[in-house]
Design a protein around this motif. Structure first.
Motif, PDB file in Angstrom:
ATOM      1  N   ASN A   1      -9.141   7.201   0.881  1.00  7.13           N
ATOM      2  CA  ASN A   1      -7.750   6.263   0.780  1.00  7.13           C
ATOM      3  C   ASN A   1      -7.574   6.023   1.641  1.00  7.13           C
ATOM      4  OD1 ASN A   1      -4.933   7.242   1.414  1.00  7.13           O
ATOM      5  ND2 ASN A   1      -4.415   8.133  -0.743  1.00  7.13           N
TER       6      ASN A   1
ATOM      7  N   ASN B   1     -10.354   4.876  -3.306  1.00  6.84           N
ATOM      8  CA  ASN B   1      -9.454   5.433  -4.101  1.00  6.84           C
ATOM      9  C   ASN B   1      -8.496   6.422  -3.737  1.00  6.84           C
ATOM     10  OD1 ASN B   1     -11.068   4.401  -6.782  1.00  6.84           O
ATOM     11  ND2 ASN B   1     -12.072   5.736  -6.979  1.00  6.84           N
ATOM     12  N   PHE B   2      -7.365   6.313  -4.549  1.00  3.32           N
ATOM     13  CA  PHE B   2      -6.285   7.274  -3.704  1.00  3.32           C
ATOM     14  C   PHE B   2      -6.481   8.986  -3.731  1.00  3.32           C
ATOM     15  CE2 PHE B   2      -3.329  10.065  -4.380  1.00  3.32           C
ATOM     16  CZ  PHE B   2      -2.286  10.097  -3.448  1.00  3.32           C
ATOM     17  N   SER B   3      -7.199   8.788  -4.900  1.00  7.18           N
ATOM     18  CA  SER B   3      -8.160  10.835  -4.750  1.00  7.18           C
ATOM     19  C   SER B   3      -9.636  10.455  -4.079  1.00  7.18           C
ATOM     20  CB  SER B   3      -7.907  11.109  -6.058  1.00  7.18           C
ATOM     21  OG  SER B   3      -6.536  11.286  -6.616  1.00  7.18           O
ATOM     22  N   SER B   4      -9.225  10.641  -2.865  1.00  7.22           N
ATOM     23  CA  SER B   4     -10.588   9.820  -2.132  1.00  7.22           C
ATOM     24  C   SER B   4     -10.563  10.339  -0.650  1.00  7.22           C
ATOM     25  CB  SER B   4     -11.411   9.288  -2.670  1.00  7.22           C
ATOM     26  OG  SER B   4     -11.688   7.584  -2.263  1.00  7.22           O
TER      27      SER B   4
ATOM     28  N   GLU C   1       1.027  -1.500  -0.017  1.00  4.34           N
ATOM     29  CA  GLU C   1       0.057   0.125  -0.330  1.00  4.34           C
ATOM     30  C   GLU C   1       0.782   1.370  -0.001  1.00  4.34           C
ATOM     31  OE1 GLU C   1      -2.961   2.367  -0.078  1.00  4.34           O
ATOM     32  OE2 GLU C   1      -2.895   0.473  -0.784  1.00  4.34           O
ATOM     33  N   PRO C   2       0.832   1.928  -0.842  1.00  6.30           N
ATOM     34  CA  PRO C   2       0.337   1.949  -2.381  1.00  6.30           C
ATOM     35  C   PRO C   2       0.360   0.965  -3.572  1.00  6.30           C
ATOM     36  CG  PRO C   2       1.335   3.748  -2.400  1.00  6.30           C
ATOM     37  CD  PRO C   2       1.820   3.380  -1.098  1.00  6.30           C
TER      38      PRO C   2
ATOM     39  N   GLN D   1       5.075   7.938   1.084  1.00  4.23           N
ATOM     40  CA  GLN D   1       4.581   8.494  -0.373  1.00  4.23           C
ATOM     41  C   GLN D   1       5.115   9.346  -0.907  1.00  4.23           C
ATOM     42  OE1 GLN D   1       1.722   8.662  -1.813  1.00  4.23           O
ATOM     43  NE2 GLN D   1       0.493   6.612  -0.943  1.00  4.23           N
TER      44      GLN D   1
END
Length: 353
Positions: free
Chosen positions: A290, A284-287, A226-227, A302
């Motif tokens: 996450n 989703n990553f962009s949410s 992750e991720p 990250q």
């Protein structure tokens, strides 16, 4: 026999004959036909040139720029483009957001209709250069005074390949361990003391892991998957390399094997199926769903972009960043990081290079 001829360059030569024994009216008509034919052909040549000749450029040159970013990242680049367009009147940049840009730019270039500028990913540079899909920028850099001394070497080098500069950075980035300070507190850990070694990180992660009565994972301290964007590179944190820099693949070096044994240890300790089931619930990553933003995973590798997503989707998150840990027996690997960047290139065949 009377003959009139007119050279017409690439069109050939017009020849008109009149027999002297023809009636006077016929000869007069022939004589009138000669200048009429000449005038008609001249008019035809002029009109054909008018059709094929490009219209003179009126106003600014329009440069087409393809970029991949959307959301607030796309808004940031649009602000840059808008500021450039307002700053002068000779060039107007038309910004278009393109999904799958690394493939569509290659297809557009092969089809002879590429954009003037494309925003690609750093790893695309070598492939595009080898495919002759982009122009080398050496002459442009010399003309405008752009050189390596103006950049951090690692970022300049991403666009440099086989003796030429092919791309310039737009968003250079590096990575670090991002960790949730509140989850550290909840596990009895010091939020001001992130793990320094791999061994310390494993021990901290074990204290953070939580399961429900049925044994399902509720909270994870750390998950190598992750991720999952740098699975190819874990060996570097252990001193490994993927090749020797010349000709030999070194993926099976002892350092790389040690790295992947470390990754495997998480599946052994926490259960591969349990980890997979837990990860399947991430958004989703962009949410806001996450895994890091929703406080399901306490520590992640990250990049510098993460702070923007935290501010956007979880502004109250108590978090910090620190150098990614190193093996306790390899202090020489302290402060290791991945560097990457998005780049700008000029596709071959661009109308306004």
């Amino acid at each position: 026999m009377a003959r009139a001829s007119l050279p017409l360059g690439a069109w050939g030569t017009l020849v008109i004959n009149a027999h002297p024994n023809q009636p006077l009216l016929g000869r007069n008509m022939r004589r009138l036909a000669v200048p009429g034919a000449i005038a008609l052909i001249a008019l035809t040549i002029w009109y054909s040139e008018l059709i094929v000749a490009p219209a003179p450029q009126v106003g600014p040159v329009h440069v087409t720029y393809w970029e991949k970013w959307t959301g607030f990242e796309g808004d940031a680049m649009r602000a840059v483009v808008d500021a450039f367009n307002r700053s002068q009147s000779k060039i107007h940049v038309d910004l278009l957001t393109i999904s799958g840009i690394e493939d569509k730019t290659l297809l557009a270039t092969a089809g002879g209709d590429p954009p003037d500028v494309a925003g690609l990913y750093g790893p695309n540079v070598a492939q595009y250069a080898d495919d002759r899909a982009i122009l080398p920028l050496d002459d442009y850099c010399r003309r405008y005074g752009i050189n390596a001394s103006q950049y951090i070497p690692a970022y300049w080098d991403i666009g440099y390949y086989r003796g030429h500069i092919w791309a310039l950075p737009t968003t250079p980035a590096s990575t670090a361990l991002h960790y949730n300070r509140q989850m550290f507190r909840d596990a009895g850990l010091d939020p001001n003391r992130p793990p320094r070694t791999i061994e310390e990180m494993d021990a901290d992660a074990a204290k953070i892991y939580r399961r429900d009565a049925a044994g399902h994972i509720l909270k994870a301290g750390f998950m190598p998957a992750e991720p999952g964007w740098w699975n190819w590179g874990w060996g570097y944190f252990f001193g490994g390399r993927l090749w020797d820099g010349v000709s030999r693949i070194t993926a099976n070096s002892p350092e790389n094997i040690r790295a992947f044994e470390w990754i495997r240890s998480y599946s052994v300790k926490y259960g591969a199926r349990d980890l997979q089931t837990f990860r399947s619930g991430f958004g989703n990553f962009s949410s806001p769903q996450n895994a890091f933003l929703s406080q399901q995973v306490a520590m992640e590798l990250q990049g510098v972009w993460m702070s923007n997503f935290i501010q956007m989707y979880s502004p109250g998150l108590d978090w910090a960043a620190a150098p990614f840990p190193y093996p306790a027996d390899r202090p020489d690997l302290k402060n290791s990081t991945f560097v990457d960047e998005d780049v700008l290139v000029i596709p071959r065949g661009a109308k306004h290079p």
